[in-house]
Design a protein around this motif. Structure first.
Motif, PDB file in Angstrom:
ATOM      1  N   ALA A 182      57.418  34.335  41.689  1.00 40.32           N
ATOM      2  CA  ALA A 182      57.133  35.355  40.691  1.00 40.32           C
ATOM      3  C   ALA A 182      56.975  36.704  41.384  1.00 40.32           C
ATOM      4  CB  ALA A 182      55.861  35.003  39.925  1.00 40.32           C
ATOM      5  N   THR A 183      57.267  37.759  40.640  1.00 37.13           N
ATOM      6  CA  THR A 183      57.124  39.124  41.143  1.00 37.13           C
ATOM      7  C   THR A 183      55.761  39.669  40.728  1.00 37.13           C
ATOM      8  OG1 THR A 183      59.482  39.460  40.870  1.00 37.13           O
ATOM      9  CG2 THR A 183      58.132  41.450  41.025  1.00 37.13           C
ATOM     10  N   ILE A 184      55.073  40.315  41.674  1.00 36.14           N
ATOM     11  CA  ILE A 184      53.820  41.005  41.330  1.00 36.14           C
ATOM     12  C   ILE A 184      54.203  42.418  40.917  1.00 36.14           C
ATOM     13  CG2 ILE A 184      51.548  41.756  42.143  1.00 36.14           C
ATOM     14  CD1 ILE A 184      51.773  39.548  44.321  1.00 36.14           C
ATOM     15  N   GLU A 185      54.056  42.723  39.636  1.00 33.52           N
ATOM     16  CA  GLU A 185      54.474  44.037  39.150  1.00 33.52           C
ATOM     17  C   GLU A 185      53.399  45.082  39.383  1.00 33.52           C
ATOM     18  OE1 GLU A 185      55.649  43.604  35.077  1.00 33.52           O
ATOM     19  OE2 GLU A 185      57.518  42.597  35.608  1.00 33.52           O
ATOM     20  N   SER A 186      52.150  44.680  39.227  1.00 33.22           N
ATOM     21  CA  SER A 186      51.057  45.631  39.460  1.00 33.22           C
ATOM     22  C   SER A 186      49.783  44.858  39.756  1.00 33.22           C
ATOM     23  CB  SER A 186      50.847  46.522  38.228  1.00 33.22           C
ATOM     24  OG  SER A 186      50.384  45.737  37.148  1.00 33.22           O
ATOM     25  N   PHE A 187      48.845  45.536  40.396  1.00 30.78           N
ATOM     26  CA  PHE A 187      47.571  44.907  40.709  1.00 30.78           C
ATOM     27  C   PHE A 187      46.454  45.925  40.507  1.00 30.78           C
ATOM     28  CE2 PHE A 187      44.102  43.982  43.676  1.00 30.78           C
ATOM     29  CZ  PHE A 187      43.774  42.701  43.264  1.00 30.78           C
ATOM     30  N   THR A 188      45.441  45.540  39.786  1.00 31.64           N
ATOM     31  CA  THR A 188      44.274  46.396  39.581  1.00 31.64           C
ATOM     32  C   THR A 188      43.066  45.689  40.165  1.00 31.64           C
ATOM     33  OG1 THR A 188      45.253  47.005  37.471  1.00 31.64           O
ATOM     34  CG2 THR A 188      42.973  47.701  37.849  1.00 31.64           C
ATOM     35  N   PRO A 189      42.488  46.232  41.249  1.00 31.49           N
ATOM     36  CA  PRO A 189      41.324  45.547  41.835  1.00 31.49           C
ATOM     37  C   PRO A 189      40.172  45.500  40.838  1.00 31.49           C
ATOM     38  CG  PRO A 189      42.058  47.383  43.216  1.00 31.49           C
ATOM     39  CD  PRO A 189      42.810  47.480  41.925  1.00 31.49           C
ATOM     40  N   ALA A 190      39.378  44.447  40.918  1.00 33.98           N
ATOM     41  CA  ALA A 190      38.201  44.349  40.063  1.00 33.98           C
ATOM     42  C   ALA A 190      37.276  45.514  40.383  1.00 33.98           C
ATOM     43  CB  ALA A 190      37.491  43.026  40.322  1.00 33.98           C
ATOM     44  N   PRO A 191      36.573  46.045  39.393  1.00 36.57           N
ATOM     45  CA  PRO A 191      35.653  47.158  39.666  1.00 36.57           C
ATOM     46  C   PRO A 191      34.663  46.749  40.763  1.00 36.57           C
ATOM     47  CG  PRO A 191      35.331  46.228  37.443  1.00 36.57           C
ATOM     48  CD  PRO A 191      36.568  45.626  37.999  1.00 36.57           C
ATOM     49  N   ALA A 192      34.298  47.712  41.570  1.00 38.37           N
ATOM     50  CA  ALA A 192      33.411  47.432  42.703  1.00 38.37           C
ATOM     51  C   ALA A 192      32.184  46.651  42.234  1.00 38.37           C
ATOM     52  CB  ALA A 192      32.984  48.751  43.336  1.00 38.37           C
TER      53      ALA A 192
END
Lengths: 258, 329
Positions: B188-198
């Motif tokens: 699968a392709t990773i299109e975007s990643f948003t880290p969890a809030p600190a």
């Protein structure tokens, strides 16, 4: 589109669950068996897609003892078009390797565009089979999805990981697994229950899949020991007389917990 | 080329988005050290590889195999699986240890399938006997202890996060670089990643020594602050029952139980939690359990070391006050 939904019958988590003390295999007689809830959500996603796209075929697939028929039929009653049930005395106590090999062979035999599994069963909870099946069949895996969009050629989803949230996609065919964030499953209707009795229900064995699993040179997981822990005992229970907060503080402090 | 010890244990350490090692790395390397020679594998972008390798050595890896592969941020699982198989072939390890994280499971499943090796999931420990590596499991919510092994060959093990709190001695940094060799397996392709809030300053739920959990009995999102206040007074992590999560009082990552996180803290405090079996399955191995619930028949009292039948909204503020008074002494 043809969607295969993987189903697992598990001991009901509302009851006590037992392991056979000799073999370490689940004691299926000790508790009620139910279709794992996460599989029902997986099936719900497939059925909702079929509702919108009438050319969708939904097959429920399980590998389980003969007795799991009622659970798989529930999938038919919810709306799946057919069921395939792999049952064979040789796969009692199968490890992950055998399970992945057998399911992969059955999936190939059926033909498919998308395989959907739950992210983790409530009993084994390894969460490992979607990736094993994907590797075996050379497919992309998109696991732990909290949202899914599916069209004729691409599956895309939001994937909750330990570190954050990612958007992932792959061309079909693919293997996906879903989380509890997906919609709750529909209840089988009376009409659905009646219709389920007429739907195709195929029982197959390892010989139907041309699989033998008795090659001793292939590494297998083996159980060395199993021990039941004594149940936890209740301790002190007090009714609050206005000083319970104080009592808890004293308990914690005297046990060096605060 | 380094010669690898015959008792090599290959440990996949996870490099997070910001180049740090995931917190699971310490426990994995400690477990590996207890049964053999710990060799870490770092798969990372070129910018992050060396820093991550140094951290792995500090956590006990005697050698760190580094595979630089820019695909890790855009291709799911397969680049890491390819690198693990490459490292595997170098040393033929007795065991491969991988965190039982969402990413780790996928990698472990693929590696075991590709190598047709045994796989042991959700281990809480490893040990060794004359025959090889033994894997310890705690199943059905801690009701059973199980010991497993492989009939032959290497075993891939996913290790429950937070289960191993030991640390290994730091080692001098020895890096072995490998050129990546893509398998071209479908991924699968990773299109975007948003880290969890600190994360807040509170400890992580997995592996926390003290956990304060709230249930449906809190009644509202606003009231759930009571759980946070007690947690902060005790320096505890925050947990919740599924009912509280479903009601929207707290995010899903706090869910303790069969379908959430399993915890084994020194102290578990259950506030307004009835103690359904699904919840108990995730916390009943806690050393000490304290429960407050207004329903005297709540099943949580069957396993609580100290139970109070009462209103959390009067008992907990008094408890916090007593704890704060103690701190001032």
């Amino acid at each position: 589109m043809k969607i295969i939904v993987l189903m697992k019958e598990v001991p009901d988590t509302y009851g006590e669950r037992k392991l056979d003390p000799e073999t370490g295999i689940a004691d299926r007689a000790a508790s009620d068996a139910v279709l794992d809830e996460i599989n029902e959500r997986a099936l719900e996603f497939a059925l909702a897609h079929a509702d919108r796209n009438p050319d969708t075929e939904v097959v429920v697939l399980t590998m389980a003892p003969d007795s799991a028929t009622a659970s798989l039929r529930k999938g038919l009653a919810m709306g799946a078009h057919s069921a395939v049930h792999i049952a064979d005395p040789a796969i009692v106590g199968a490890d992950y390797g055998v399970t992945a090999e057998v399911l992969s062979a059955a999936i190939t035999r059926l033909g498919f565009d998308l395989v959907i599994a739950g992210n983790q069963s409530t009993d084994g909870a390894s969460g490992i089979l979607p990736a094993m099946i994907a590797e075996t069949l050379d497919l992309p895996q998109l696991t732990n999805l909290t949202e899914i969009s599916l069209d004729d050629s691409i599956v895309r989803g939001t994937r909750a990981t330990d570190e954050g949230v990612m958007t992932v996609s792959a061309a079909l065919p693919a293997v996906i697994s879903v989380t509890e964030a997906l919609a709750e499953a529909r209840f089988p209707s009376f009409k659905g229950i009646l219709a389920a009795k007429k739907k195709p229900y195929e029982m197959i064995s390892l010989s139907d899949l041309n699989i033998t699993i008795d090659d001793l040179s292939v590494p297998r997981s083996i159980l060395i020991a199993v021990a039941e822990k004594p149940p936890r005992q209740a301790g002190v229970k007090v009714d609050d007389q206005g000083d319970a907060g104080q009592l808890i503080a004293e308990f914690l402090i005297s046990n060096l917990l605060a | 080329m380094t010669d690898f010890a015959s008792d090599s244990i290959l440990v996949l350490v996870t490099v997070t988005n910001d180049g740090q090692l995931a917190t699971s790395a310490a426990g994995l390397l400690a477990a590996a050290t207890s049964v053999g020679t710990p060799i870490a594998l770092v798969v990372a972008t070129p910018e992050q590889a060396v820093g991550a390798a140094a951290e792995a050595a500090r956590l006990g890896a005697t050698t760190v195999i580094v595979v630089e592969d820019a695909r890790v941020s855009s291709v799911l699982s397969v680049p890491i699986v390819d690198a693990l198989c490459l490292a595997w072939d170098l040393m033929n390890p007795d065991a491969v240890l991988i965190a039982n994280s969402i990413e780790g499971r996928d990698v472990a499943g693929r590696v075991a399938a590709r190598r047709r090796s045994s796989l042991a999931a959700d281990a809480v420990g490893v040990s060794r006997d004359d025959e090889g590596v033994l894997v310890h499991h705690s199943v059905y919510g801690g009701s059973y202890d199980i010991l497993s092994a492989t009939s032959t060959g290497s075993i891939v093990v996913t290790v429950r996060m937070g289960a191993i709190t030991a640390h290994a001695e730091p080692q001098p940094l020895v890096i072995e670089r490998l050129r990546h060799a893509p398998s071209n397996k479908s991924a699968a392709t990773i299109e975007s990643f948003t880290p969890a809030p600190a994360q807040s300053s509170r400890p992580e739920l997995r592996g926390a020594a003290t956990v304060v959990s709230g249930g449906r009995g809190l009644g509202s999102l606003a009231n759930f602050a009571l759980v946070e206040q007690l947690a902060d007074s005790l320096g505890a992590a925050i947990g919740a029952s599924r009912a509280a999560v479903d009601a929207g009082y707290v995010q899903q990552s706090c869910q303790v139980g069969q379908t959430g996180v399993s915890v084994s803290p020194q102290l578990y405090i259950a506030l307004g939690i009835s103690g359904a079996i699904q919840h108990r399955a995730g916390m009943q191995t806690a050393k000490t359990i304290v429960a407050i619930n207004k329903d005297a028949d709540a099943p949580i009292f069957d396993i609580a070391d100290f139970g109070v039948v009462g209103d959390v909204f009067t008992v907990v503020p008094q408890l916090i006050e007593a704890l704060e008074a103690k701190k001032k002494q």
